[in-house]
Design an enzyme around this catalytic site. Structure first.
Site, PDB file in Angstrom:
ATOM      1  N   LYS A  10      31.768  43.795  29.849  1.00 36.39           N
ATOM      2  CA  LYS A  10      30.458  43.998  30.510  1.00 36.39           C
ATOM      3  C   LYS A  10      29.800  42.552  30.779  1.00 36.39           C
ATOM      4  CE  LYS A  10      27.508  43.320  27.143  1.00 36.39           C
ATOM      5  NZ  LYS A  10      26.654  42.050  26.947  1.00 36.39           N
ATOM      6  N   ASP A 136      25.639  47.940  21.787  1.00 28.86           N
ATOM      7  CA  ASP A 136      26.237  47.568  22.922  1.00 28.86           C
ATOM      8  C   ASP A 136      27.396  48.812  23.301  1.00 28.86           C
ATOM      9  OD1 ASP A 136      24.746  45.619  24.011  1.00 28.86           O
ATOM     10  OD2 ASP A 136      26.250  43.996  23.689  1.00 28.86           O
TER      11      ASP A 136
HETATM   12  O1  C5P Z   1      23.770  46.590  17.104  1.00 31.17           O
HETATM   13  P1  C5P Z   1      24.400  45.453  16.967  1.00 31.17           P
HETATM   14  O2  C5P Z   1      25.203  45.511  15.825  1.00 31.17           O
HETATM   15  O3  C5P Z   1      25.249  44.891  18.241  1.00 31.17           O
HETATM   16  O4  C5P Z   1      23.553  44.452  16.515  1.00 31.17           O
HETATM   17  C1  C5P Z   1      23.914  43.077  15.769  1.00 31.17           C
HETATM   18  C2  C5P Z   1      22.644  42.372  15.383  1.00 31.17           C
HETATM   19  O5  C5P Z   1      21.785  41.829  16.591  1.00 31.17           O
HETATM   20  C3  C5P Z   1      21.564  43.289  14.730  1.00 31.17           C
HETATM   21  O6  C5P Z   1      21.830  43.352  13.254  1.00 31.17           O
HETATM   22  C4  C5P Z   1      20.364  42.682  15.194  1.00 31.17           C
HETATM   23  O7  C5P Z   1      20.039  41.458  14.213  1.00 31.17           O
HETATM   24  C5  C5P Z   1      20.483  42.050  16.492  1.00 31.17           C
HETATM   25  N1  C5P Z   1      20.037  42.921  17.413  1.00 31.17           N
HETATM   26  C6  C5P Z   1      18.628  43.072  17.790  1.00 31.17           C
HETATM   27  N2  C5P Z   1      18.152  43.626  18.913  1.00 31.17           N
HETATM   28  C7  C5P Z   1      18.978  44.511  19.430  1.00 31.17           C
HETATM   29  C8  C5P Z   1      20.328  44.447  19.354  1.00 31.17           C
HETATM   30  C9  C5P Z   1      20.920  43.628  18.226  1.00 31.17           C
HETATM   31  O8  C5P Z   1      17.664  42.390  17.044  1.00 31.17           O
HETATM   32  N3  C5P Z   1      18.384  45.078  20.651  1.00 31.17           N
END
Ligand code: C5P
Length: 318
Positions: A10, A136
């Site tokens: 994406k 994501d």
């Molecule tokens: O959800 P995901 O595992 O992809 O997120 C990885 C990290 O990115 C989270 O632990 C967080 O620190 C950060 N994050 C965030 N806000 C979001 C998505 C991700 O702070 N909306």
């Protein structure tokens, strides 16, 4: 039986970051768009127990830290299924590239595993499991053009933007998403929340008022009107403000895309990948060639509508 599926990438058409929430995540607004670049995922279920990941790319973890492993474990539990699950990942997409490759790989694994087991989770359970594994992931259960809110996991299908040629530039560096969010916090501190309300209006006006959601308008090409809408509305990716100062070469690559004729160029997610949208496939191919001559890893591809995404998803497996 092995089920083989394409795990598409994406890009983000704009990404706006709000304040950090109590759970440590950030509220955000973005428009996700699936593109034709992909990895290939093969899932097999045999007698036995456990989960095994096969991947020749040393940057891809093969233990329970891999999103594919984590989702397979959850799907087996939710379905009350047993067996030894083998997941093969043919890696072509960049790691830490902002193209959602790890998230897409996980959703591809979930759907291929369901098919291999000849069982399926209800739609709501799929969305729940996907969002538990990462912010994501859910977008890949929709495909095409989708609005992302909340921490990015709350996704809404919006009328598909037309299939549009683009060039994807993959830098050698990877960007850590948690670090990019932390850098954003240091940069902003206040005001981001109010700003998200304004951004919501901008994005919804763009998506609902855009002539791109239907047929060609006034003789302009559909890709052409998408580009001018994006530029006119001034849609941006907030991560550029923290990632470009740290990796100035990425800003140079965005400029190189613009010089090569992109009507709109941006960082995708927290990067490091950059993309540029073009009016025609020929222009994108020519630009990719020109960028490769400058030493950049550039490839011409296209965005995928929701219908194209699902039509091309399954490679084989009954
Ligand atoms: O959800 P995901 O595992 O992809 O997120 C990885 C990290 O990115 C989270 O632990 C967080 O620190 C950060 N994050 C965030 N806000 C979001 C998505 C991700 O702070 N909306």
């Amino acid at each position: 039986m092995t089920v083989t599926v394409r795990s598409f990438a994406k890009i983000n058409l704009g990404l706006y970051i709000g304040l950090p929430r109590a759970d440590g995540f950030h509220d955000l607004r973005t428009v996700y768009q699936t593109i034709a670049l992909h990895d290939v995922i093969r899932v097999q279920v045999a007698r036995g127990t456990g989960i095994e990941i096969e991947c020749s790319d040393p940057r891809v973890p093969r233990d329970e830290s891999n999103t594919c492993w984590r989702i397979a474990e959850r799907v087996m539990r939710e379905l009350g299924a047993s067996g030894k699950v083998t997941i093969g990942i043919e890696k072509k997409l960049p790691v830490q590239g902002g193209l959602g490759a790890g998230s897409s790989n996980a959703v591809a694994t979930m759907l291929a595993l369901e098919r291999a087991l000849k069982k399926s989770l209800p739609g709501a359970a799929r969305l729940r499991v996907a969002s538990e594994v990462g912010s994501d992931l859910p977008l890949f259960l929709i495909g095409g053009t989708a609005l992302g809110v909340g921490r990015g996991e709350e996704v809404y299908p919006v009328p598909d933007l037309p299939a549009t040629p683009l060039v994807v530039v993959t830098p050698a560096v990877g960007v850590s998403t948690p670090r990019a969010f932390a850098d954003w916090d240091r940069l902003t501190r206040s005001g981001a929340s109010d700003r998200l309300l304004e951004v919501g209006r901008v994005l919804s006006a763009w998506l609902s008022g855009s002539p791109n959601t239907g047929a060609s308008a006034g003789g302009r090409s559909r890709a052409g009107s998408l580009l001018s809408d994006l530029v006119r509305t001034g849609i941006e990716n907030d991560f550029e403000r923290v990632v470009f100062p740290q990796y100035p070469e990425l800003r140079d690559m965005k400029c190189a895309l613009e010089r090569a004729g992109a009507g709109y160029a941006s960082l995708s997610g927290s990067g490091s990948t950059l993309y540029g949208l073009f009016r025609t496939r020929a222009a994108a191919v020519k630009a990719a060639g020109r960028l490769r001559k400058q030493g950049l890893k550039a490839v011409a591809t296209t965005t995928l509508t929701r219908q194209q995404y699902w039509k091309r998803f399954l490679v084989s497996g009954c």
